[in-house]
Design an enzyme around this catalytic site. Sequence first.
Site, PDB file in Angstrom:
ATOM      1  N   HIS A 121       0.825  -1.229   0.000  1.00 37.18           N
ATOM      2  CA  HIS A 121       0.000   0.000   0.000  1.00 37.18           C
ATOM      3  C   HIS A 121       0.855   1.274   0.000  1.00 37.18           C
ATOM      4  O   HIS A 121       0.319   2.359  -0.233  1.00 37.18           O
ATOM      5  CB  HIS A 121      -0.927   0.043   1.217  1.00 37.18           C
ATOM      6  CG  HIS A 121      -1.952  -1.046   1.244  1.00 37.18           C
ATOM      7  ND1 HIS A 121      -2.823  -1.267   0.205  1.00 37.18           N
ATOM      8  CD2 HIS A 121      -2.248  -1.979   2.194  1.00 37.18           C
ATOM      9  CE1 HIS A 121      -3.606  -2.306   0.511  1.00 37.18           C
ATOM     10  NE2 HIS A 121      -3.272  -2.764   1.694  1.00 37.18           N
ATOM     11  N   ASP A 158      -2.748 -10.914  -2.188  1.00 34.94           N
ATOM     12  CA  ASP A 158      -3.283 -10.348  -0.945  1.00 34.94           C
ATOM     13  C   ASP A 158      -4.732  -9.929  -1.211  1.00 34.94           C
ATOM     14  O   ASP A 158      -5.076  -9.526  -2.323  1.00 34.94           O
ATOM     15  CB  ASP A 158      -2.427  -9.137  -0.556  1.00 34.94           C
ATOM     16  CG  ASP A 158      -2.776  -8.568   0.808  1.00 34.94           C
ATOM     17  OD1 ASP A 158      -2.008  -8.811   1.760  1.00 34.94           O
ATOM     18  OD2 ASP A 158      -3.808  -7.860   0.921  1.00 34.94           O
ATOM     19  N   HIS A 160      -6.282  -7.388  -0.359  1.00 28.82           N
ATOM     20  CA  HIS A 160      -6.399  -5.958  -0.629  1.00 28.82           C
ATOM     21  C   HIS A 160      -5.652  -5.603  -1.910  1.00 28.82           C
ATOM     22  O   HIS A 160      -4.651  -6.234  -2.239  1.00 28.82           O
ATOM     23  CB  HIS A 160      -5.815  -5.150   0.537  1.00 28.82           C
ATOM     24  CG  HIS A 160      -6.450  -5.450   1.858  1.00 28.82           C
ATOM     25  ND1 HIS A 160      -5.907  -6.331   2.764  1.00 28.82           N
ATOM     26  CD2 HIS A 160      -7.603  -4.993   2.408  1.00 28.82           C
ATOM     27  CE1 HIS A 160      -6.703  -6.398   3.837  1.00 28.82           C
ATOM     28  NE2 HIS A 160      -7.736  -5.601   3.639  1.00 28.82           N
ATOM     29  N   ASP A 241      -4.482 -12.865   3.648  1.00 28.44           N
ATOM     30  CA  ASP A 241      -5.692 -12.373   4.304  1.00 28.44           C
ATOM     31  C   ASP A 241      -6.974 -12.655   3.517  1.00 28.44           C
ATOM     32  O   ASP A 241      -8.058 -12.261   3.943  1.00 28.44           O
ATOM     33  CB  ASP A 241      -5.570 -10.872   4.641  1.00 28.44           C
ATOM     34  CG  ASP A 241      -4.908 -10.066   3.553  1.00 28.44           C
ATOM     35  OD1 ASP A 241      -4.698 -10.612   2.448  1.00 28.44           O
ATOM     36  OD2 ASP A 241      -4.595  -8.883   3.799  1.00 28.44           O
TER      37      ASP A 241
HETATM   38 ZN   LIG Z   1      -4.045  -7.271   2.815  1.00 27.76          ZN
END
Ligand SMILES: [Zn+2]
Length: 302
Positions: A121, A158, A160, A241
Amino acid sequence: MIIFTHPACLAHDPGPEHPERPARLEVVLEALRRDHGDLDWREAPTAKLGDLRRVHSQAHVDAVMEQDFAGYRMLDPDTVMCPDSRAAALRAAGAAVAAVDAVMDGQDPIAFCAVRPPGHHATGEAAMGFCLLNNIAVGAAHACDKHRLERVAVVDFDVHHGNGTQAIFFQDPRVAYFSSHESGLFPYTGAPSERGAGNVMNALLPPGSGSFNFRNLWEDQMLPAIEAFRPQLLMISAGFDAHMRDPLADIMLETEDFAWLTRRLRQIATSHASGRIVSLLEGGYDLEALRECSAAHVAELR
Ligand SMILES: [Zn+2]
């Protein structure tokens, strides 16, 4: 196979109750030492300023290097530093660089970086979403500049979207970014319409997608696109995740799905990249799932 890690990565403490906690890396290391203690374990070096500056602004590097404070320092509402965080961030990014060097120099075709804080991120200019430096972007940029690679694939499973990685390479066709992520979830980017210079591929999975839809998406769309790119090096943002036990997301995968995708990615690396893979730990917030998935991921890579 080489495992890069460093004790400094355990000392990064974003505060009590924070999901990105030191115990995450503790369980990963425990599981890897138990199942894969015979691998080539190495200490991650610190990243050099020049490595970071390929992808980060000087102002952002300065912000992460700032050590002259006590207690906690918030870089955004989710992203917190303690005085030991700087060392952890430098080792995490340094692991990516060392892993690329080891793989490209032919010491071993495959390396896994068991590090934190995660990175995907973090943008060129800012920390975000638990991430201080964008470890995988630092490694990919190093592979392009130092090792003169023209096609590096960054594969991000991931749950996200790796908005930082995408933004850093959005107009850099030497690096192609492939991500599947849960729709309606932080950081709310990663629409399929975001294509960069044709080097970005995003796919959304609605909550509750499960193994069947996840595997179909990768088998039918993502893996053929990675094959078509013919990467010289395959890098993985390995976040776990999307697992059904994870408290932050709802794609509902099982441990075996991560093993399956790792196996498929390894086949592509064998066909196009002389087997070269550099994988980095990203998210994963349920300790039991993280323990199982990281061990399964490494078992498929070794
Ligand atoms: Zn994540």
